[in-house]
Every structure is written in C-alpha cells, then in structure tokens.
Design an enzyme around this catalytic site. Structure first.
Site, PDB file in Angstrom:
ATOM      1  N   GLU A   1      19.052  17.043 -64.831  1.00  0.00           N
ATOM      2  CA  GLU A   1      19.650  18.379 -65.024  1.00  0.00           C
ATOM      3  C   GLU A   1      20.586  19.035 -66.484  1.00  0.00           C
ATOM      4  OE1 GLU A   1      20.666  17.756 -60.313  1.00  0.00           O
ATOM      5  OE2 GLU A   1      22.437  17.070 -61.578  1.00  0.00           O
TER       6      GLU A   1
ATOM      7  N   GLU B   1      18.967  10.265 -56.560  1.00  0.00           N
ATOM      8  CA  GLU B   1      20.039  10.228 -55.544  1.00  0.00           C
ATOM      9  C   GLU B   1      19.719  10.545 -55.030  1.00  0.00           C
ATOM     10  OE1 GLU B   1      20.816  13.235 -59.631  1.00  0.00           O
ATOM     11  OE2 GLU B   1      19.293  12.264 -58.348  1.00  0.00           O
TER      12      GLU B   1
END
Length: 261
Positions: free
Chosen positions: A112, A132
């Site tokens: 990210e 995640e």
C-alpha cells in the site's frame, strides 16, 4: 541520527527517503509519524521537487504493519501521523512526484505504501502480497486502490486469497512501471528523479490535483473545475511566470528554465 528508522539524503531538488528498520522495515506508530513529518517537510519545501522512497537492505522494502509493535501495545487504529500509515497514504496536498524504489518484499501495508507513490520501480527479485486476509483483518487502503489500478477480478483475487506474486506479474497488470536488476535499482530511480526534477513543478502540481479531484467525478464536471480555475494549483499555473516561460521557450526553440513561480 544514525539510529533513526527513517534516513534521508538530499541532492539538489531530490529527496531520498529510506525506511531502515531491521530486520524487515516494518512500520510501527512511531515510525509512521516520523515518515509523515519527513514527507510533510518535503511537501512544504519549495526547493524540493521529487522524492524517492525505498527500503534499507536487499530483502525487504516493507512488510507493512509491525505486528510485534502491536503486541507491545500499538493499536492498529492508533495515531499514524500527519500522512496516515507510512507518511504519504493520506498526505493532504501532496502535489510533488514520488517514486517508489521497491528493493525486496512489499506486502500488506508495504505494498500500500508503494502504491501511494506516483511511479514504482522494482528490483527483479521483489515479491508482493496482501496477506491481511490470513490474519483476519482487511487491507483497507488496497481494497480502495487496487481495483482502480488493475482489472477488478485480479484485484479481488489478490485481496481475497492473499497470494504472492512476482514483479513480472505485477508489471503485466500495470501495477509497476519498470523491473530492473537489484544493483541498478537506485541508479534508475535517481535517473528518473533527475528527469522529473528538471521539469515544470507547477505543472506536476496541477496534474496531481487534477487526478485526485477527477477520480470520482464525471468528466465534464472535472473539466469545468479545471477550465474555471477552481483548482488552486491550476489557478496558480495559469497565472505563473512558468506558463509564459514555456511558451517563450517553444517560440525561441530553447529549453525552458522553470522557476516554480
């Protein structure tokens, strides 16, 4: 200080920012806040035009959130600092180009972070993932950004499975710009940064604000704001010396001299 997890090197109008937090360059709240301070200073310094973000060492760019820090009391929804996680994801009015030089593993929040840059160059051994899902949480920023960057079904596969993928797949989907040998990564990043630093900073600022503003706008609405000079950077550009310099340089068949004003 040599023990800081965020090291900087400045050369002319270029700032190199290195996330150097052994063993893996994971980001805790303190490091994120420090990165935000560094990038806020970069944003606000009129003499700086381009930044490079990379990781220390050869194995990790950044694996994202520091789970050990979380175990020691860092809250996942804590104070990440002025720019959000990693210093640039939510930095307001970041109107200067940022290049991510991915030197190794970039997963979770590290991917990210790279996606928050304007261009991504990666060493040929770099790998990526959004794992995640495997730890029962959500890759929040990637869930917003990734389906807008690459085909929807591929983005959803990566988000829903957390699988790893290499630089060649990443480049194939258009997620990164270039793949280079590890020993050429920083040389190439600096070459690109120098090219950008020689360009018109007011135009770069206008491009970045237009892109942000238009992301969720209808075409004509976005164009009306541009032509009506409703965007600050566009208004500054159209009234600038650089705007006239560009026209004069073209007419005189010479390279323009950009002053950023």
């Amino acid at each position: 200080m040599s023990d800081t997890p965020v090291k900087t090197r400045r050369e002319g109008a270029i700032l190199e920012v290195t996330l150097d937090r052994p063993k893996a360059n994971a980001i805790d709240l303190k490091t994120s806040r420090l990165m935000g301070e560094v990038f806020a200073d970069f944003r606000d310094d009129p003499d700086l035009r381009v930044a490079i973000i990379t990781g220390g060492g050869e194995k990790f760019f950044c694996p994202g959130w520091d789970l050990k820090g979380a175990a020691d009391g860092d809250a996942v929804d804590g104070d990440y600092g002025v720019g959000g996680f990693g210093g640039i994801q939510e930095m307001r009015d970041m109107n200067k180009p940022i290049i991510a030089a991915v030197n190794g593993i970039a997963c979770g929040g590290g991917l990210e972070l790279a996606m928050s840059a304007d261009m991504i160059i990666a060493a040929d051994h770099a790998t990526f993932a959004l794992p995640e899902i495997r730890s029962g949480t959500v890759a929040d920023a990637a869930s917003v950004k990734l389906p807008k960057r690459i085909p929807y079904h591929i983005a959803m596969e990566l988000l829903l499975t957390g699988r790893w993928f290499d630089v060649h797949e990443a480049k194939g989907w258009g997620l990164i710009n270039e793949v280079v040998a590890p020993d050429q990564l920083m040389e190439r990043a600096w070459e690109l940064a120098r090219l950008l630093a020689s360009g018109p900073p007011l135009v770069y600022a206008a491009i970045k604000e237009i892109v942000r503003d238009a992301e969720d706008s209808k075409f004509q609405d976005a164009m009306n704001r541009i032509t009506g000079r409703q965007l600050r950077t566009v208004d500054v550009l159209y009234a600038s010396e650089d705007q006239m310099e560009g026209a004069r340089a073209f007419a005189e068949k010479r390279d323009p001299v950009w002053k950023g004003k």
